[in-house]
Design an enzyme around this catalytic site. Structure first.
Site, PDB file in Angstrom:
ATOM      1  N   ASP A 241       0.835  -1.193   0.000  1.00 34.20           N
ATOM      2  CA  ASP A 241       0.000   0.000   0.000  1.00 34.20           C
ATOM      3  C   ASP A 241       0.879   1.255   0.000  1.00 34.20           C
ATOM      4  OD1 ASP A 241      -2.758   1.023   0.310  1.00 34.20           O
ATOM      5  OD2 ASP A 241      -2.041   1.796   2.224  1.00 34.20           O
TER       6      ASP A 241
ATOM      7  N   GLU B 276       1.658  -0.417  -4.985  1.00 38.65           N
ATOM      8  CA  GLU B 276       0.689   0.609  -5.355  1.00 38.65           C
ATOM      9  C   GLU B 276       1.499   1.870  -5.650  1.00 38.65           C
ATOM     10  OE1 GLU B 276      -3.131   3.194  -3.814  1.00 38.65           O
ATOM     11  OE2 GLU B 276      -1.549   2.671  -2.443  1.00 38.65           O
TER      12      GLU B 276
HETATM   13  C1  GLC Z   1      -4.218   3.021  -0.659  1.00 37.37           C
HETATM   14  C2  GLC Z   1      -5.386   2.073  -0.629  1.00 37.37           C
HETATM   15  C3  GLC Z   1      -6.601   2.845  -0.236  1.00 37.37           C
HETATM   16  C4  GLC Z   1      -6.385   3.418   1.129  1.00 37.37           C
HETATM   17  C5  GLC Z   1      -5.114   4.252   1.180  1.00 37.37           C
HETATM   18  C6  GLC Z   1      -4.706   4.548   2.589  1.00 37.37           C
HETATM   19  O1  GLC Z   1      -4.374   4.011  -1.621  1.00 37.37           O
HETATM   20  O2  GLC Z   1      -5.520   1.426  -1.848  1.00 37.37           O
HETATM   21  O3  GLC Z   1      -7.766   2.053  -0.257  1.00 37.37           O
HETATM   22  O4  GLC Z   1      -7.477   4.209   1.504  1.00 37.37           O
HETATM   23  O5  GLC Z   1      -4.027   3.573   0.594  1.00 37.37           O
HETATM   24  O6  GLC Z   1      -4.236   3.387   3.202  1.00 37.37           O
END
Ligand code: GLC
Ligand code: CA
Length: 483
Positions: free
Chosen positions: A204, A256
């Site tokens: 993440d 991500e």
């Molecule tokens: C990432 C996740 C998202 C979350 C954010 C904070 O972007 O995919 O769903 O709200 O991180 O953890």
């Protein structure tokens, strides 16, 4: 490289499961791990190779699992650790791998680490988080914004009179990645799960783990809410890569990497073999369904990524509007074309649960909204038979349920399954190179490997294409041809 010598994750089709909404085993309205276990038959039938589970660790759910209080236990409502062990064992028997979501950027404010850190300025864990004094006028130490709501990324902790940093909600407190103990603690978390058999991690916020050490103000044209130390973030990725590389069989890191600049995206791969295995390509996610735009993202990615790097492609996830709605205006022909672009690229495709049905964004009545950032419409329960007992979010009815589509060879689901199978049985599609072919405007044509040609008509007109034999493509029709 012949495809049987390629690592599993380059040959794989990944499938993201939003656990709360996939399958509910005990009819409490919330999807769970035994629910996934019970649907492994379906996933095997569909032909996916690995599952990425949205966070399953213990959380007060201010941001549905992305606010962790215990990194090494499973949320009871999902079935606890026992259910996880059973799932991973059964998935393993079927050759399906499990990748879990890991949230290293921040913890819940309820996490014992933060509880200890906030107890006093001299706490042993104080420096695990990022603290600063407010300015004399009580304003925050810099101009960083939090991602949700866009207010300041700093919140005052009245007990100690300092402010702490949170890139997201005030209940999601950013860890201080300059602190070596934090790094060691997260290494332990990773080892815990790797020892339990996970195939890797979806990381993440992988693009913004380490913050600028000096906490300098963000420039007016900044593309992130906070200022990130990219070099040091890469150093952390290299540390994690070394750690997972110590495991057999090969485990992966999929990041991500929410950056819109492809040159910047390339950096997350490092040399191509020492940082992330896979980095999500957000420019592809947000490209309109037009030949020129999609082709441009793919060509530039091919150009900019290190030679040894392997792309990752996706159209939807739990943070964005579902692709049949966002890119395709709910037109099933367009959604089929979009899916075809996804499943024929060089790189690992990642499906989001429901993509295989052509599932669209669901309208959520205001009284049922549960997400702090309005993302519920992309997270609704998968319609197996068209009903769930008391579902936590409303079920959509914009797509025929699994049971119906499965029985219909012309359904979107059958189309998706055939594409996955087609890809899997074609060494060109699995591992062949990408090369753009000349084509009329609005047709995206490319060669994969030696002999396979893909042509997709992304327009409302029928198109004649000259790929030997002159072939007609109906509006939004695509074809995979053996040259
Ligand atoms: C990432 C996740 C998202 C979350 C954010 C904070 O972007 O995919 O769903 O709200 O991180 O953890
Ligand atoms: Ca349940």
């Amino acid at each position: 490289m012949p495809s049987d010598e390629q690592p599993w994750w380059q040959r794989a089709v990944l499938y993201q499961i939003y656990v709360r909404s996939f399958a509910d085993s005990n009819e409490d309205g919330i999807g769970d791990l035994p629910g996934i276990l019970a649907q492994l038959d379906y996933l095997e039938w569909l032909g996916v190779d690995a599952l990425w589970l949205s966070p399953i660790t213990v959380s007060p759910d201010k941001d549905w699992g992305y606010d962790v209080v215990d990194y090494t236990d499973v949320q009871p409502v999902f079935g606890g650790m026992r259910a996880f062990d059973e799932l991973i064992a059964e998935a393993d028997r079927r050759g399906i791998r499990i990748v879990i979501d890991l949230v290293p950027n921040h913890t819940s404010d309820q996490h014992p680490w933060f509880q200890e850190a906030r107890a006093s300025r001299d706490s042993a864990r104080r420096d695990w988080y990022i603290w600063r004094d407010p300015n004399p006028d009580r304003s925050p130490p810099n101009n960083w914004r939090s991602s949700f709501g866009g207010g300041s990324a700093w919140t005052l902790d009245p007990a100690t009179g300092q402010m702490y940093l949170h890139s997201f909600l005030p209940e999601q407190v950013d860890l201080n990645w300059w602190n070596e103990e934090v790094r060691e603690a997260m290494d332990d978390v990773m080892r815990f799960w790797l020892d339990r058999g996970v195939a890797g991690f979806r990381l993440d916020v992988a693009h913004a783990i380490v913050k600028d050490r000096e906490l300098r103000d963000r420039p007016p044209d900044a593309d992130t809410h906070v200022v990130v130390d990219l070099e040091e973030t890469f150093a952390v990725l290299r540390r994690w890569r070394k750690l997972v590389d110590g495991y057999e069989p090969e485990r992966i890191l999929i990041g991500e990497t929410w950056v819109m600049d492809l040159a910047r995206l390339a950096g997350f791969y490092g040399s191509g073999a020492d940082q992330l295995h896979l980095a999500f390509n957000f420019p592809f996610v947000f490209a309109p369904l037009q030949a020129e735009s999609l082709r441009d993202v793919v060509e530039r990615s091919e150009e900019l990524l290190p030679v040894a790097a392997w792309p990752a492609w996706t159209l939807s996830n739990h943070d964005v509007v579902r692709f049949p709605t966002r890119m395709c205006e709910g037109d099933e022909r367009k959604a089929r074309a979009a899916l075809l672009t996804l499943l024929t690229q060089r790189g690992t495709p990642v499906l989001y649960y429901g993509d295989e049905l052509g599932m669209q964004q669901v309208e959520i009545p205001p009284e049922r909204e549960s997400d702090i950032d309005g993302r519920d419409g992309a997270r609704t329960p998968l319609p197996w038979n068209g009903a769930w007992n008391d579902p936590w979010l409303p079920l959509g009815d914009n797509v025929a349920p699994v049971a119906v589509q499965r029985a219909d060879p012309t359904s979107f689901l059958s189309f998706c399954r055939e594409l996955i199978a087609r890809r899997g049985s074609s060494p060109d599609l699995v591992s062949g190179s990408y090369e753009t072919l000349p084509a009329p405007k609005d047709v995206w044509a490319f060669r994969r490997g030696e002999r396979t040609v893909v042509a997709i008509n992304l327009s409302d007109e029928s198109m004649e294409i000259d790929l030997g034999g002159g072939r007609k493509l109906a509006p939004w029709e695509g074809a995979i041809l053996d040259g």
